[in-house]
Motif scaffolding. Structure first.
Motif, PDB file in Angstrom:
ATOM      1  N   TRP A  58      26.115  33.837-124.484  1.00  0.00           N
ATOM      2  CA  TRP A  58      27.006  34.951-124.531  1.00  0.00           C
ATOM      3  C   TRP A  58      27.067  35.508-123.153  1.00  0.00           C
ATOM      4  O   TRP A  58      26.336  35.179-122.280  1.00  0.00           O
ATOM      5  CB  TRP A  58      26.342  36.168-125.371  1.00  0.00           C
ATOM      6  CG  TRP A  58      24.905  36.206-125.408  1.00  0.00           C
ATOM      7  CD1 TRP A  58      24.112  36.325-124.342  1.00  0.00           C
ATOM      8  CD2 TRP A  58      24.117  36.499-126.551  1.00  0.00           C
ATOM      9  NE1 TRP A  58      22.820  36.741-124.909  1.00  0.00           N
ATOM     10  CE2 TRP A  58      22.731  36.511-126.235  1.00  0.00           C
ATOM     11  CE3 TRP A  58      24.207  36.091-127.780  1.00  0.00           C
ATOM     12  CZ2 TRP A  58      21.615  36.528-126.924  1.00  0.00           C
ATOM     13  CZ3 TRP A  58      23.225  35.874-128.662  1.00  0.00           C
ATOM     14  CH2 TRP A  58      22.055  36.365-128.345  1.00  0.00           C
ATOM     15  N   ASP A  91      26.267  33.043-134.358  1.00  0.00           N
ATOM     16  CA  ASP A  91      25.808  33.812-135.710  1.00  0.00           C
ATOM     17  C   ASP A  91      26.821  33.722-136.433  1.00  0.00           C
ATOM     18  O   ASP A  91      28.030  33.519-136.034  1.00  0.00           O
ATOM     19  CB  ASP A  91      25.251  35.292-135.098  1.00  0.00           C
ATOM     20  CG  ASP A  91      23.989  35.103-134.477  1.00  0.00           C
ATOM     21  OD1 ASP A  91      23.076  34.891-135.370  1.00  0.00           O
ATOM     22  OD2 ASP A  91      23.819  35.446-133.217  1.00  0.00           O
ATOM     23  N   LEU A 146      24.140  29.941-137.144  1.00  0.00           N
ATOM     24  CA  LEU A 146      22.832  30.550-137.499  1.00  0.00           C
ATOM     25  C   LEU A 146      23.100  31.848-138.712  1.00  0.00           C
ATOM     26  O   LEU A 146      23.003  33.001-138.462  1.00  0.00           O
ATOM     27  CB  LEU A 146      22.553  31.582-136.239  1.00  0.00           C
ATOM     28  CG  LEU A 146      22.626  30.815-134.952  1.00  0.00           C
ATOM     29  CD1 LEU A 146      22.270  31.486-133.630  1.00  0.00           C
ATOM     30  CD2 LEU A 146      21.627  29.443-134.976  1.00  0.00           C
ATOM     31  N   ARG A 160      18.355  45.161-141.443  1.00  0.00           N
ATOM     32  CA  ARG A 160      18.993  44.030-141.854  1.00  0.00           C
ATOM     33  C   ARG A 160      19.304  43.778-143.324  1.00  0.00           C
ATOM     34  O   ARG A 160      19.395  42.383-143.488  1.00  0.00           O
ATOM     35  CB  ARG A 160      18.457  42.763-141.011  1.00  0.00           C
ATOM     36  CG  ARG A 160      18.438  43.049-139.348  1.00  0.00           C
ATOM     37  CD  ARG A 160      17.894  41.636-138.785  1.00  0.00           C
ATOM     38  NE  ARG A 160      18.935  40.839-138.395  1.00  0.00           N
ATOM     39  CZ  ARG A 160      18.763  39.787-137.684  1.00  0.00           C
ATOM     40  NH1 ARG A 160      17.528  39.506-137.180  1.00  0.00           N
ATOM     41  NH2 ARG A 160      19.930  38.974-137.549  1.00  0.00           N
ATOM     42  N   LYS A 193      16.690  31.556-142.008  1.00  0.00           N
ATOM     43  CA  LYS A 193      16.290  32.288-141.494  1.00  0.00           C
ATOM     44  C   LYS A 193      15.951  33.529-141.844  1.00  0.00           C
ATOM     45  O   LYS A 193      16.405  33.872-143.066  1.00  0.00           O
ATOM     46  CB  LYS A 193      16.940  32.704-140.077  1.00  0.00           C
ATOM     47  CG  LYS A 193      18.198  33.421-140.320  1.00  0.00           C
ATOM     48  CD  LYS A 193      19.110  33.774-139.081  1.00  0.00           C
ATOM     49  CE  LYS A 193      20.127  34.690-139.242  1.00  0.00           C
ATOM     50  NZ  LYS A 193      20.999  34.944-138.039  1.00  0.00           N
ATOM     51  N   HIS A 194      14.846  34.514-141.395  1.00  0.00           N
ATOM     52  CA  HIS A 194      13.919  34.251-140.318  1.00  0.00           C
ATOM     53  C   HIS A 194      12.591  34.202-141.016  1.00  0.00           C
ATOM     54  O   HIS A 194      12.230  34.803-141.818  1.00  0.00           O
ATOM     55  CB  HIS A 194      13.904  35.458-139.561  1.00  0.00           C
ATOM     56  CG  HIS A 194      15.174  36.099-139.063  1.00  0.00           C
ATOM     57  ND1 HIS A 194      16.124  36.860-139.920  1.00  0.00           N
ATOM     58  CD2 HIS A 194      16.245  35.714-138.135  1.00  0.00           C
ATOM     59  CE1 HIS A 194      17.208  36.972-139.156  1.00  0.00           C
ATOM     60  NE2 HIS A 194      17.339  36.295-138.178  1.00  0.00           N
ATOM     61  N   ARG A 204       9.716  44.929-134.871  1.00  0.00           N
ATOM     62  CA  ARG A 204       9.609  43.423-135.263  1.00  0.00           C
ATOM     63  C   ARG A 204       9.217  42.457-134.275  1.00  0.00           C
ATOM     64  O   ARG A 204       8.701  41.371-134.539  1.00  0.00           O
ATOM     65  CB  ARG A 204      11.225  43.085-135.418  1.00  0.00           C
ATOM     66  CG  ARG A 204      12.136  42.952-134.521  1.00  0.00           C
ATOM     67  CD  ARG A 204      13.662  42.510-134.945  1.00  0.00           C
ATOM     68  NE  ARG A 204      14.551  42.616-133.754  1.00  0.00           N
ATOM     69  CZ  ARG A 204      15.478  41.877-133.626  1.00  0.00           C
ATOM     70  NH1 ARG A 204      16.170  41.202-134.700  1.00  0.00           N
ATOM     71  NH2 ARG A 204      16.367  42.156-132.564  1.00  0.00           N
ATOM     72  N   TYR A 240      10.630  36.583-135.487  1.00  0.00           N
ATOM     73  CA  TYR A 240      10.140  37.208-134.146  1.00  0.00           C
ATOM     74  C   TYR A 240       8.404  37.633-134.728  1.00  0.00           C
ATOM     75  O   TYR A 240       7.584  37.840-133.592  1.00  0.00           O
ATOM     76  CB  TYR A 240      10.685  38.550-134.085  1.00  0.00           C
ATOM     77  CG  TYR A 240      12.205  38.400-133.279  1.00  0.00           C
ATOM     78  CD1 TYR A 240      12.093  37.738-132.084  1.00  0.00           C
ATOM     79  CD2 TYR A 240      13.184  38.940-133.832  1.00  0.00           C
ATOM     80  CE1 TYR A 240      13.296  37.532-131.312  1.00  0.00           C
ATOM     81  CE2 TYR A 240      14.453  38.841-133.123  1.00  0.00           C
ATOM     82  CZ  TYR A 240      14.343  38.007-131.952  1.00  0.00           C
ATOM     83  OH  TYR A 240      15.534  37.818-131.335  1.00  0.00           O
ATOM     84  N   TRP A 273      15.738  34.399-130.987  1.00  0.00           N
ATOM     85  CA  TRP A 273      15.859  34.183-129.539  1.00  0.00           C
ATOM     86  C   TRP A 273      15.031  35.247-128.840  1.00  0.00           C
ATOM     87  O   TRP A 273      14.885  36.501-129.053  1.00  0.00           O
ATOM     88  CB  TRP A 273      17.473  35.058-129.269  1.00  0.00           C
ATOM     89  CG  TRP A 273      18.447  33.891-129.220  1.00  0.00           C
ATOM     90  CD1 TRP A 273      19.356  33.630-128.276  1.00  0.00           C
ATOM     91  CD2 TRP A 273      18.702  33.003-130.140  1.00  0.00           C
ATOM     92  NE1 TRP A 273      20.301  32.703-128.385  1.00  0.00           N
ATOM     93  CE2 TRP A 273      19.930  31.910-129.656  1.00  0.00           C
ATOM     94  CE3 TRP A 273      18.250  32.312-131.468  1.00  0.00           C
ATOM     95  CZ2 TRP A 273      20.326  31.004-130.108  1.00  0.00           C
ATOM     96  CZ3 TRP A 273      18.702  31.402-132.279  1.00  0.00           C
ATOM     97  CH2 TRP A 273      19.795  30.699-131.296  1.00  0.00           C
ATOM     98  N   ALA A 394      23.635  41.189-134.460  1.00  0.00           N
ATOM     99  CA  ALA A 394      24.233  39.503-134.345  1.00  0.00           C
ATOM    100  C   ALA A 394      25.006  39.434-135.280  1.00  0.00           C
ATOM    101  O   ALA A 394      26.160  38.352-135.017  1.00  0.00           O
ATOM    102  CB  ALA A 394      22.870  38.809-133.928  1.00  0.00           C
ATOM    103  N   GLU A 471      21.121  45.201-137.316  1.00  0.00           N
ATOM    104  CA  GLU A 471      19.737  44.582-136.675  1.00  0.00           C
ATOM    105  C   GLU A 471      19.257  45.584-135.562  1.00  0.00           C
ATOM    106  O   GLU A 471      19.849  46.395-135.152  1.00  0.00           O
ATOM    107  CB  GLU A 471      20.239  43.503-136.114  1.00  0.00           C
ATOM    108  CG  GLU A 471      19.133  42.563-135.318  1.00  0.00           C
ATOM    109  CD  GLU A 471      19.624  41.253-134.497  1.00  0.00           C
ATOM    110  OE1 GLU A 471      20.837  40.903-134.885  1.00  0.00           O
ATOM    111  OE2 GLU A 471      18.889  40.741-134.069  1.00  0.00           O
TER     112      GLU A 471
HETATM  113  C1  BGC Z   1      18.630  37.472-134.413  1.00  0.00           C
HETATM  114  C2  BGC Z   1      18.878  36.071-135.131  1.00  0.00           C
HETATM  115  C3  BGC Z   1      20.243  35.586-134.235  1.00  0.00           C
HETATM  116  C4  BGC Z   1      19.858  35.472-132.749  1.00  0.00           C
HETATM  117  C5  BGC Z   1      20.900  35.052-131.993  1.00  0.00           C
HETATM  118  C6  BGC Z   1      18.554  37.593-132.859  1.00  0.00           C
HETATM  119  O1  BGC Z   1      18.373  38.680-132.301  1.00  0.00           O
HETATM  120  O2  BGC Z   1      17.443  37.967-134.855  1.00  0.00           O
HETATM  121  O3  BGC Z   1      19.050  36.270-136.362  1.00  0.00           O
HETATM  122  O4  BGC Z   1      20.683  34.413-134.737  1.00  0.00           O
HETATM  123  O5  BGC Z   1      19.552  36.743-132.388  1.00  0.00           O
HETATM  124  O6  BGC Z   1      22.159  36.049-131.769  1.00  0.00           O
END
Ligand code: BGC
Length: 758
Positions: A58, A91, A146, A160, A193-194, A204, A240, A273, A394, A471
């Motif tokens: 990004w 994402d 993702l 979330r 995920k996650h 988190r 995480y 990430w 995200a 998030e």
């Molecule tokens: C999120 C993931 C997401 C990743 C990439 C993280 O902050 O927890 O769900 O896929 O960022 O954007």
């Protein structure tokens, strides 16, 4: 039709070559494992190492995306020598995201929230939703999504939850498995995920989720296990948080022992990430690919290999898994490329999901559906003149055209997760189109007196309320804003025909519930939300969604009545670095099981939802044949309009404190018609996971089966004596006689067309 267009275009990009002597891994007649081995044998160490680390893609991280990256969440450059395509990750929990506007002006189709998809209780619709985003991804040049959030709703304040499919492992696993299947049928690799227990955002990055293995296997891990079996995702993204003391991405128990060992998962594990604290531990635990923001698998890994700390075999195992998933999902054979997208068709898919997932919570005196002949309607609140709200973080989808109906800054201190996005699908406009003879006026709701005056002179009032979640932080409480509560109360006092439309992600307290005529839950309803809401209000479609979680009467009923530090932003100094969340309080008894175990009556039970028609259930029966336990029941639609019913089968295992959902089926029943539902139950819900033997076993004894419309609205129990025995997770019972067999998997999409009738 959208499906046909998808199929033709997929064929058009099919490359002509089948394997060549120089590149034998291109031979499509070979299985993915064989192709991965052939390619691996050809790779240098440097080429292998390039595959185990993705770069952030990004704009925010680097000023602009790396060369060759489309821009999204992650990127690995192509390897022209070997014909390896670039990995382009984005994402896509609810549509293709565009983080920080990295692709200026590029929009996509926003689906309703994952809660809405789960509330359909219909894997076919989930699969069509997945096929839609998979197709959009492929036509934007992405090959890894993702998507696939499958964490259970243990904490209703979790920011979330709109990315997750509710509180039950069977519903969550089947719905997310179907979404993944839909995505991957478009030659796009998907994650789940996650992994695991990222059930809240507060703290988190450091919190420690504590839970015993049997309880974990029967709840959150069962959701992952089923999603993997039903969807075959190419990758699993680890979380995480810590689980029982270890960071999830460094947990050998979660990755090596359970995922790769017990479940024989053949795909690869990627980190969330920035989720790796210790690279050596992550490698030892089985992590295969480091994502985006981390730097443990780059130069640091080279040094570790040189020092003999990581064996070449381990690198080979990581790369083999990545390649295998790429071959299995078709990344080599049908490469993603920029092509036109059937936007209108995709908006229809989003609308159908919103319609099928909306839950009618209250309908006194049959206020709904509204008649097209209604004389006047007051539409109030939540920017419903312009559009419908979506969630943040995200998963945020930028609408087509790159411009939201409104994009408000996220409330401080959560600015980085914004904006608060509204999709330009105006409920007001759609309601006007349905009631063309009516006078339909709008009041923003900011002036309560003005809204009341409008409601007083209207035959019907439709009030929209909203709650934004994202998030990065949790809801501070389970309340609508005081202003919205005052607005609904005042409008309801002014007009007995008040309908409230909820756009939210959490079971917020409803202090005015008894004062209003009807309540329709539409979640975050996606890019066609306005049209879907009007179709539901006027009865063009029957509300057939059922709650994917329990709606509590008050917070005291929850396993954790308080969420410490709720609402604090990520990284807040107020949150202790090592916070332990004790999930052993409820163990596997999440949601409705907790309420059942405590004989506590919810406001609305799990599985609840009203219809515009009425269903009668015949007497259910239970049969056992060739290891498959099935429940059969006849459903009669006694009303004068067609509708869909979700037949739910709950089981109380001998000695268990709470009943569990063991099977379900959504059936469409014509007006006056009758349909027989035969539901094969998932035997893992009749069993316990034996952590010593590492297998699922039915203890045997008297099992109580109950069929019904929700976790609380059930027919009398049918007691069935079942002998003890193991569960075989292979759906073909003949493969392992003498065990309890899992039901056949939901249908796989092979033709790349949405399975759902539109
Ligand atoms: C999120 C993931 C997401 C990743 C990439 C993280 O902050 O927890 O769900 O896929 O960022 O954007």
């Amino acid at each position: 039709m959208a499906g046909a267009i998808v199929l033709l275009a997929a064929l058009a990009v099919e490359p002509a070559s089948a394997g060549s002597p120089a590149r034998p891994w291109q031979d499509r007649s070979l299985c993915a494992d064989a192709r991965a081995d052939l390619l691996l044998a050809e790779m240098t160490l440097r080429e292998k190492l390039r595959l185990v680390h993705s770069d952030g893609a990004w704009a925010g991280a680097h000023g602009k995306p790396p060369a060759g990256a489309i821009g999204g969440a992650g990127f690995i450059p192509a390897n022209p020598r070997l014909g390896l395509p670039a990995i382009q990750e984005t994402d896509a929990g609810l549509g293709i995201a565009n983080p920080k506007n990295v692709r200026p002006g590029d929009g996509a189709t926003a689906l309703p929230s994952q809660q809405a998809i789960a509330a359909t209780w219909d894997p076919r619709i989930a699969e069509a939703a997945g096929a839609m985003i998979g197709d959009e991804a492929h036509r934007k040049g992405y090959n890894v999504l993702l998507a696939g959030g499958v964490n259970l709703q243990r904490e209703p304040r979790n920011g979330r939850n709109f990315e997750y499919p509710g509180e039950d492992p069977l519903l969550a696993g089947r719905i997310v498995g179907a979404t993944v299947r839909g995505i991957q049928a478009q030659h796009v690799l998907a994650t789940v995920k996650h992994y695991a227990l990222n059930a809240q955002e507060t703290g988190r990055l450091s919190l420690n989720a504590r839970i015993g293995e049997t309880a974990l296997r029967g709840s959150d891990l069962l959701a992952f296990e089923l999603a993997i079996e039903y969807g075959h995702p190419g990758a699993v993204m680890c979380a995480y948080n810590r689980v029982n003391g270890s960071f999830a991405c460094e947990s050998a128990t979660l990755i090596e022992r359970i995922l790769k060992g017990d479940w024989k998962y053949p795909g690869f594990v990627m980190s969330d990430w920035g989720a790796i604290a210790d690279g050596a531990k992550a490698i030892a635990a089985g992590l295969d690919q480091e994502s985006g923001e981390d730097t443990h698998f780059g130069a640091a890994l080279d040094q570790r290999i040189a020092a003999g700390g990581v064996a070449p075999d381990r690198i080979d195992a990581m790369v083999r898994r990545i390649l295998r998933s790429m071959f299995a999902a078709g990344l080599f054979d049908v490469p993603a490329s920029v092509r036109p997208i059937d936007v209108a068709g995709h908006l229809q898919v989003s609308r159908r999901v919103a319609e099928a997932g909306a839950v009618l919570l209250r309908n006194s005196n049959r206020l709904l559906p509204l008649s097209a002949r209604v004389s006047s309607i007051a539409v109030v609140g939540a920017h419903s003149d312009i559009g419908v709200i979506g969630g943040g973080g995200a998963a945020t989808v930028v609408p087509w055209g790159g411009r939201a109906a409104i994009a408000l800054p996220a409330p401080p201190p959560h600015a980085r997760w914004g904006p608060v996005m509204y999709y330009a699908s105006s409920p007001l406009r759609a309601i006007r189109a349905k009631a063309s003879a009516a006078r339909v006026d709008y009041a923003s709701g900011s002036d309560i007196a003005a809204a009341v005056a409008l409601a007083e002179r209207s035959e019907v009032a439709v009030v929209f309320v909203q709650q934004w979640a994202s998030e990065g932080f949790d809801l501070p409480d389970l309340e609508w804003s005081a202003h919205q509560n005052a607005l609904v109360t005042a409008v309801a006092a002014a007009n007995p025909n008040t309908v409230v439309v909820l756009q939210n992600s959490a079971p917020l307290n409803l202090p005015w519930l008894d004062q209003v005529g009807a309540v329709l839950e539409v979640w975050y309803p996606g890019a066609s939300g306005g049209e879907a809401i009007a179709n539901l209000l006027f009865g063009a479609v029957d509300p057939s969604g059922r709650l994917p979680f329990t709606w509590q009467r008050n917070e005291r009923q929850l396993p954790r009545p308080l969420l410490p530090y709720a609402g604090e932003p990520q990284g807040s100094a107020a949150i202790p670095a090592m916070q332990t969340i004790d999930y052993d309080i409820e163990g596997a008894d999440v949601g409705y099981r907790w309420f059942d175990r405590n004989r506590s009556a919810p406001l609305f039970p799990f599985g609840f939802g009203l219809s515009y028609t009425a269903f009668d259930y015949g007497a259910a029966s239970v049969s056992v044949a060739e290891g498959a336990v099935a429940t059969t029941v006849d459903i009669v639609n006694t009303g004068s309009r067609p509708g869909s019913e979700v037949v739910q089968v709950y089981v109380r295992v001998p000695g268990a404190k709470a009943r569990r959902l063991a099977g379900f089926q959504k059936v469409h029943v014509p007006a006056g018609g009758q349909v027989r539902a035969k539901v094969i139950v998932e035997p893992r819900l009749l069993a316990e996971f034996d952590a010593l033997e590492r297998r699922w076993v039915l203890a045997g004894g008297e099992y109580e089966f109950q069929v019904g419309r929700s976790a609380e609205d059930l027919q009398p129990a049918i007691a069935v004596e079942l002998p003890p025995g193991p569960v075989c997770t292979d759906p073909a019972p003949s493969a392992a006689p003498g065990c309890y067999a899992s039901p056949p998997r939901d249908r796989a999409v092979r033709d790349h067309s949405p399975a759902m009738p539109l």
